[in-house]
Design a protein around this motif. Sequence first.
Motif, PDB file in Angstrom:
ATOM      1  N   GLN A  39     -78.294 -50.066 114.916  1.00  0.00           N
ATOM      2  CA  GLN A  39     -78.516 -48.984 113.899  1.00  0.00           C
ATOM      3  C   GLN A  39     -77.032 -48.813 113.198  1.00  0.00           C
ATOM      4  N   ASP A  40     -76.078 -48.731 114.018  1.00  0.00           N
ATOM      5  CA  ASP A  40     -74.738 -48.542 113.054  1.00  0.00           C
ATOM      6  C   ASP A  40     -74.431 -49.609 112.039  1.00  0.00           C
ATOM      7  N   ASN A  60     -76.439 -49.329 109.066  1.00  0.00           N
ATOM      8  CA  ASN A  60     -75.985 -48.315 108.031  1.00  0.00           C
ATOM      9  C   ASN A  60     -74.871 -48.639 107.313  1.00  0.00           C
ATOM     10  N   THR A 116     -74.081 -48.953 103.456  1.00  0.00           N
ATOM     11  CA  THR A 116     -73.002 -48.289 102.829  1.00  0.00           C
ATOM     12  C   THR A 116     -72.116 -49.225 101.995  1.00  0.00           C
TER      13      THR A 116
END
Length: 246
Positions: free
Chosen positions: A212-213, A216, A220
Motif C-alpha cells: 500500500q505504501d 502511494n 505521488t
Amino acid sequence: NMIPVKQGIATADNNRFLRYWYEVDYTNTFLNSNSEKEARNSAFKWYPYNKGGAYRKWYGNNDYVINWEQDGYELRNFKKAVLRNPDYYFKRSITWSLISAGSIAFRYKPCGHIFDVAGMSGFPSNNMFEYILGLCNSSIVNDMMKFIAPTLNYQVGDIAKIPVIYNEEKKDVLKALVNKNIEISKDDWDMSELSWNFRKNHLILLDTNLLQDACNKLKTRIDEDRTLLKNNEEQINKIFIDIYKL
C-alpha cells in the motif's frame, strides 16, 4: 532550412527484417552504436530501428530492431528495399511519426538507431538540438502544422517548412527544460517491462515493506513528474510565444 530532415529505410518486407527487441537474442543486439563505422566493425546482428509509433513526446517508442548484420548485407541485397540517407544512420535525432491523429509529437532518439519511412528524423547540430526539439513540441508548431499539413500526414517536406527563429539568449533555459522533459519521459518509458532499460518493478525499488505504501509513494512520484512535465511544457510555450511575438 537549418535542420536536415530525412526519410529512412523502406524494407519492403518488415516480417523478414524487423523484430520487437525482446524477440531476438539480447546478446546479439547492439543498442548504442555511435556510428555506422562502429556498427560495421561489430559482429552484432540486431540494431534499434525507429519506426514512428504512437503519440509520445520527448522520449520513447523504442520497440523494434532491424537485422543490420555485416553492414546490412542482407537488406542491401534485397532488391525491393529502399535505403535512403545511410549517412544519417546511427546519429542522434529528433523524430516524429508519419501519421498522427490530432497533435504531432516529437521525440529524442539517442545515437544507435536506424530509421524508417514512418519514423522520419531531423538532425539538428549539437548546439541547436534541444532548442529545436523544444520548438517542435511547442504549441506554436502544433498550430502551424494544422496549416502546413492539414491531412494529419507529416512528411519530411512539411517539417522542413517550420520557420526557425533562433534566440541565443533563451538557448540555455530551453536546453535545461527540454533535457528535464526527456529525463521524465525516459523514466516513464523505462518503468515498463517493454523497455530494454527496464531493470526492476518500481514498487520493489521503493524502500518500504507495505505494498500500500509503495503504491502511494509511486503514485505521488508519477503525479509530481507529470506536473513538472506539464509546467515545463507551458514554460517552453511561453518562451517561444515571446520569441515569435505572438
